[in-house]
Design an enzyme around this catalytic site. Sequence first.
Site, PDB file in Angstrom:
ATOM      1  N   ASP A 241       5.613 -10.083  -7.165  1.00 53.51           N
ATOM      2  CA  ASP A 241       6.698  -9.184  -6.799  1.00 53.51           C
ATOM      3  C   ASP A 241       8.006  -9.947  -6.952  1.00 53.51           C
ATOM      4  O   ASP A 241       8.051 -11.172  -6.779  1.00 53.51           O
ATOM      5  CB  ASP A 241       6.514  -8.702  -5.347  1.00 53.51           C
ATOM      6  CG  ASP A 241       5.382  -7.680  -5.231  1.00 53.51           C
ATOM      7  OD1 ASP A 241       4.863  -7.255  -6.283  1.00 53.51           O
ATOM      8  OD2 ASP A 241       5.023  -7.324  -4.097  1.00 53.51           O
ATOM      9  N   ASP A 243      10.574  -9.970  -5.115  1.00 49.57           N
ATOM     10  CA  ASP A 243      11.273 -10.358  -3.885  1.00 49.57           C
ATOM     11  C   ASP A 243      10.512 -11.412  -3.076  1.00 49.57           C
ATOM     12  O   ASP A 243      10.814 -11.627  -1.916  1.00 49.57           O
ATOM     13  CB  ASP A 243      11.519  -9.124  -3.009  1.00 49.57           C
ATOM     14  CG  ASP A 243      10.247  -8.327  -2.764  1.00 49.57           C
ATOM     15  OD1 ASP A 243       9.159  -8.796  -3.140  1.00 49.57           O
ATOM     16  OD2 ASP A 243      10.349  -7.231  -2.188  1.00 49.57           O
ATOM     17  N   TRP A 303       4.053   3.656  -3.778  1.00 51.30           N
ATOM     18  CA  TRP A 303       3.784   2.434  -3.037  1.00 51.30           C
ATOM     19  C   TRP A 303       2.355   2.399  -2.470  1.00 51.30           C
ATOM     20  O   TRP A 303       1.878   3.379  -1.903  1.00 51.30           O
ATOM     21  CB  TRP A 303       4.798   2.283  -1.890  1.00 51.30           C
ATOM     22  CG  TRP A 303       4.592   1.019  -1.123  1.00 51.30           C
ATOM     23  CD1 TRP A 303       5.163  -0.198  -1.394  1.00 51.30           C
ATOM     24  CD2 TRP A 303       3.743   0.841   0.009  1.00 51.30           C
ATOM     25  NE1 TRP A 303       4.701  -1.131  -0.497  1.00 51.30           N
ATOM     26  CE2 TRP A 303       3.833  -0.529   0.368  1.00 51.30           C
ATOM     27  CE3 TRP A 303       2.897   1.668   0.749  1.00 51.30           C
ATOM     28  CZ2 TRP A 303       3.123  -1.072   1.450  1.00 51.30           C
ATOM     29  CZ3 TRP A 303       2.186   1.134   1.809  1.00 51.30           C
ATOM     30  CH2 TRP A 303       2.313  -0.214   2.156  1.00 51.30           C
ATOM     31  N   GLU A 306      -2.715  -0.270  -4.706  1.00 50.75           N
ATOM     32  CA  GLU A 306      -3.142  -0.857  -5.982  1.00 50.75           C
ATOM     33  C   GLU A 306      -3.665  -2.272  -5.774  1.00 50.75           C
ATOM     34  O   GLU A 306      -4.620  -2.685  -6.443  1.00 50.75           O
ATOM     35  CB  GLU A 306      -2.004  -0.796  -7.002  1.00 50.75           C
ATOM     36  CG  GLU A 306      -0.989  -1.940  -6.979  1.00 50.75           C
ATOM     37  CD  GLU A 306      -0.150  -1.977  -5.715  1.00 50.75           C
ATOM     38  OE1 GLU A 306      -0.077  -0.963  -5.022  1.00 50.75           O
ATOM     39  OE2 GLU A 306       0.433  -3.040  -5.419  1.00 50.75           O
ATOM     40  N   ASP A 307      -3.072  -2.992  -4.830  1.00 48.83           N
ATOM     41  CA  ASP A 307      -3.561  -4.351  -4.571  1.00 48.83           C
ATOM     42  C   ASP A 307      -4.953  -4.323  -3.934  1.00 48.83           C
ATOM     43  O   ASP A 307      -5.804  -5.168  -4.221  1.00 48.83           O
ATOM     44  CB  ASP A 307      -2.568  -5.149  -3.713  1.00 48.83           C
ATOM     45  CG  ASP A 307      -2.078  -4.375  -2.502  1.00 48.83           C
ATOM     46  OD1 ASP A 307      -2.397  -3.176  -2.370  1.00 48.83           O
ATOM     47  OD2 ASP A 307      -1.363  -4.966  -1.674  1.00 48.83           O
ATOM     48  N   MET A 333      10.192 -13.183   1.908  1.00 47.91           N
ATOM     49  CA  MET A 333      10.446 -11.924   1.217  1.00 47.91           C
ATOM     50  C   MET A 333      11.899 -11.538   1.443  1.00 47.91           C
ATOM     51  O   MET A 333      12.403 -11.661   2.560  1.00 47.91           O
ATOM     52  CB  MET A 333       9.525 -10.847   1.788  1.00 47.91           C
ATOM     53  CG  MET A 333       9.580  -9.570   1.034  1.00 47.91           C
ATOM     54  SD  MET A 333       8.326  -8.456   1.649  1.00 47.91           S
ATOM     55  CE  MET A 333       8.958  -6.950   0.967  1.00 47.91           C
ATOM     56  N   HIS A 336      14.816  -5.653   2.192  1.00 42.17           N
ATOM     57  CA  HIS A 336      15.445  -4.563   1.447  1.00 42.17           C
ATOM     58  C   HIS A 336      14.946  -3.230   1.961  1.00 42.17           C
ATOM     59  O   HIS A 336      13.936  -3.147   2.648  1.00 42.17           O
ATOM     60  CB  HIS A 336      15.131  -4.691  -0.043  1.00 42.17           C
ATOM     61  CG  HIS A 336      13.648  -4.677  -0.337  1.00 42.17           C
ATOM     62  ND1 HIS A 336      12.966  -3.530  -0.603  1.00 42.17           N
ATOM     63  CD2 HIS A 336      12.734  -5.681  -0.368  1.00 42.17           C
ATOM     64  CE1 HIS A 336      11.692  -3.815  -0.812  1.00 42.17           C
ATOM     65  NE2 HIS A 336      11.518  -5.112  -0.661  1.00 42.17           N
ATOM     66  N   ARG A 338      13.459   0.589   1.312  1.00 42.17           N
ATOM     67  CA  ARG A 338      12.452   1.088   0.375  1.00 42.17           C
ATOM     68  C   ARG A 338      13.144   1.636  -0.864  1.00 42.17           C
ATOM     69  O   ARG A 338      14.179   2.267  -0.785  1.00 42.17           O
ATOM     70  CB  ARG A 338      11.604   2.182   1.018  1.00 42.17           C
ATOM     71  CG  ARG A 338      10.383   2.480   0.157  1.00 42.17           C
ATOM     72  CD  ARG A 338       9.481   3.565   0.698  1.00 42.17           C
ATOM     73  NE  ARG A 338       8.701   3.208   1.872  1.00 42.17           N
ATOM     74  CZ  ARG A 338       7.665   2.374   1.877  1.00 42.17           C
ATOM     75  NH1 ARG A 338       7.319   1.761   0.774  1.00 42.17           N
ATOM     76  NH2 ARG A 338       7.008   2.137   2.973  1.00 42.17           N
TER      77      ARG A 338
HETATM   78  C1  LIG Z   1      -1.624  -1.921   3.052  1.00 42.32           C
HETATM   79  O1  LIG Z   1      -0.503  -2.714   3.353  1.00 42.32           O
HETATM   80  C2  LIG Z   1      -0.296  -3.771   2.457  1.00 42.32           C
HETATM   81  C3  LIG Z   1       0.855  -4.592   2.970  1.00 42.32           C
HETATM   82  O2  LIG Z   1       2.018  -3.886   3.064  1.00 42.32           O
HETATM   83  C4  LIG Z   1      -0.073  -3.229   1.064  1.00 42.32           C
HETATM   84  O3  LIG Z   1       0.125  -4.276   0.161  1.00 42.32           O
HETATM   85  C5  LIG Z   1      -1.266  -2.394   0.661  1.00 42.32           C
HETATM   86  O4  LIG Z   1      -1.062  -1.824  -0.609  1.00 42.32           O
HETATM   87  C6  LIG Z   1      -1.501  -1.309   1.672  1.00 42.32           C
HETATM   88  N1  LIG Z   1      -2.699  -0.568   1.337  1.00 42.32           N
HETATM   89  C7  LIG Z   1      -2.784   0.748   1.515  1.00 42.32           C
HETATM   90  C8  LIG Z   1      -4.071   1.379   1.125  1.00 42.32           C
HETATM   91  O5  LIG Z   1      -1.873   1.402   1.944  1.00 42.32           O
END
Ligand SMILES: *[C@@H]1O[C@H](CO)[C@@H](O)[C@H](O)[C@H]1NC(C)=O
Length: 392
Positions: A241, A243, A303, A306-307, A333, A336, A338
């Site tokens: 990222d 930031d 948002w 995906e992670d 970080m 900021h 959103r």
């Molecule tokens: C949960 O929170 C983390 C940290 O902010 C974020 O990276 C992740 O994508 C979030 N996962 C969901 C399913 O919202």
Amino acid sequence: MKDPQPALLLPGTSLQKACRLLVLFCALHLSVTLVYYLVGSERGIFWFFADMQQFPGGAQRNATLPPAPRGDASRVDGGSEVLGKGSEVPWLPENTDRATLNAQPTPEDQGVPALATAPQTDCPGMPPQLVGPLLIEFSKPVNLEEDRKANPDVLEGGHFTPKNCRALQKVALIIPFRNREEHLKYWLHYLHPILQRQQLDYGVYVINQDGDATFNRAKLLNVGYVEALKEYDYDCFVFSDVDLIPMDDRNIYKCYDQPRHLSVSMDKFGFRLPYTQFFGGVSALSKAQYQRINGLPNNYWGWGGEDDDIYNRIVSRGMGISRPDAITGKCRMIRHERDRKNDPNPQRFDRIAHTRETMNSDGINSLSYKVVKIDKFPLYTRISVDIGLPGR
Ligand SMILES: *[C@@H]1O[C@H](CO)[C@@H](O)[C@H](O)[C@H]1NC(C)=O
């Protein structure tokens, strides 16, 4: 003399006063307790409500944020951890470096530069110029022209190759981006000196989402992977990222024998992992690891999630997460608001529940996009890309 506190002499009045005082004291006590409660569990309450409103019934990771159990990867004992696999030795002797550690000391180890004509030796597993903890702050503005002068060895497009030894890895740093010029300046300002001290053969790629559609971080990262490979034979991809800045240069931005989560100890989360499976922020996958999981998902618009999908991919392919310890892995970080066009993706919880079924058909094998423009700046390569619209 007249008594200054006649109330003491009159039982009725004094009782009334005492009662009033008691009520006042109780009210005070209650409000103080309430304040402490709210402050102390701010995150818990937030996630609780977020979960209740949007995702009823979901036993989601983010709904059960802290406290992280003792002995998990957020521990501060200097160990490095691999989730889902047996534990790994601390960060210094991790797999990629083992050969180097056992090797004879090189001239570079002793700070003697090798002759230009001499055959190059491998850079040491533990780069000698590392300094450890760093002061990272975002109060002074950054001037990129000054940073360019301060980093004369960084070539156009943001490439660097160590002079005195052969880098152990060729690393593409990939930053998903839109409208965050100020953050990018800080990132370049802090990261270039760090990455050079880490003796990496690296290039910096800023993948700018063209247009006004909802942001799609993971798809931009996929684009970065493909585009970087068109330029150079990278063997490692660090997805960061814009930031997030590491606070310790021993947190080496390279790949390990398991996919690496680098931003393990963010100030935003009180310098600990928000949850054990957290894979957001900064992560590193070797080319082989990336291919093994069919790259990253393309269909997380907006948002979040995906992670977690990437984490699911890794684990479902039999790999684990490698991490630095919580001290080495500290990072800051930039605060900021959103971003516009990056609201929480309401589909994310449903999507992460089906990674195993979707990952074979959604990933690097289904990626489509159009490059709009490639700019070579002194400290980075900027690739503007049209990644389409949600639902495609
Ligand atoms: C949960 O929170 C983390 C940290 O902010 C974020 O990276 C992740 O994508 C979030 N996962 C969901 C399913 O919202």
